[in-house]
Write a protein that holds these residues in place. Structure first.
Motif: not given
Length: 207
Positions: A68-75
């Motif tokens: 990713n390019v940000d601090e989030s996850v497709d969980f």
């Protein structure tokens, strides 16, 4: 143009950091597995296997973050990986089917690591205790409404007696993560038709 180049460099650096963390965690996991094989004490083998499983759950999240390019996850994919892994690594000689339904959506990195750890513990607990002496099925279901999420983990195992003290390390880890990073609540109840139903209510961080 220079600003865009700096952002691209920063994004690449963050992804590389998560990639290296994942690799380091997998190395730790391999060392734990090696140590477990060398031990002659069954209790030590079990403890090291549990530690390996927990490290692998965190590594799975970092693997997703490295894409990713940000601090989030497709969980959603992370959850499927976690529950498959927990069901496979947990100690049992019986056939256990583990499935996921619903959608978790995108979750912040910190909460993704916490939820991965919680799901890992709950599924492994169902395999090792609820389904220790039988074939069975575990279903993980996610229902999300904006920043509120309900997650259930249900098994058709032996169930438990309500009011029984639950003081194992896995339970302590789950309570800490749910009350902390996930800012939610958790409850255990008998499942209709037999088995155990665990219900999580989670308050998600804004994107």
């Amino acid at each position: 143009h220079r600003h865009e180049q700096e952002l691209m460099t920063k994004d690449a650096t963050i992804r590389e950091i998560h990639h290296r963390v994942k690799n380091n965690l997998q190395t730790v996991s391999a060392l734990l597995r090696l140590q477990s094989r060398r031990s002659s004490e069954e209790a030590v083998k079990v403890a090291l296997a549990e530690a390996e499983r927990r490290v692998q759950a965190i590594a799975t999240v970092h693997a997703a973050l490295s894409q990713n390019v940000d601090e989030s996850v497709d969980f959603d994919e992370v959850a499927r990986t976690i529950v498959r892994m927990a069901g496979a690594i947990a100690s049992t000689d019986h056939a256990v089917e583990v499935i996921t339904t619903g959608s978790f959506g995108t979750i912040s990195a910190d909460q993704a690591q916490a939820l991965a750890t919680v799901l890992n513990e709950l599924v492994a607990n169902s395999v090792e205790h609820g389904l220790a002496d039988r074939d069975g099925r575990i279903e993980v279901c996610a229902q999300r409404d904006d920043l509120s999420m309900k997650v259930t983990v249900a098994d058709d195992g032996v169930g438990f007696v309500p009011g029984t003290p639950m003081s194992g390390l896995g339970t302590q880890i789950v309570h800490q993560m749910v009350r902390g990073e996930l800012r939610g609540s958790i409850e255990w109840a008998p499942r209709e038709g037999g088995g155990t139903l665990v219900t999580l209510h989670i308050n998600l961080d804004p994107a």
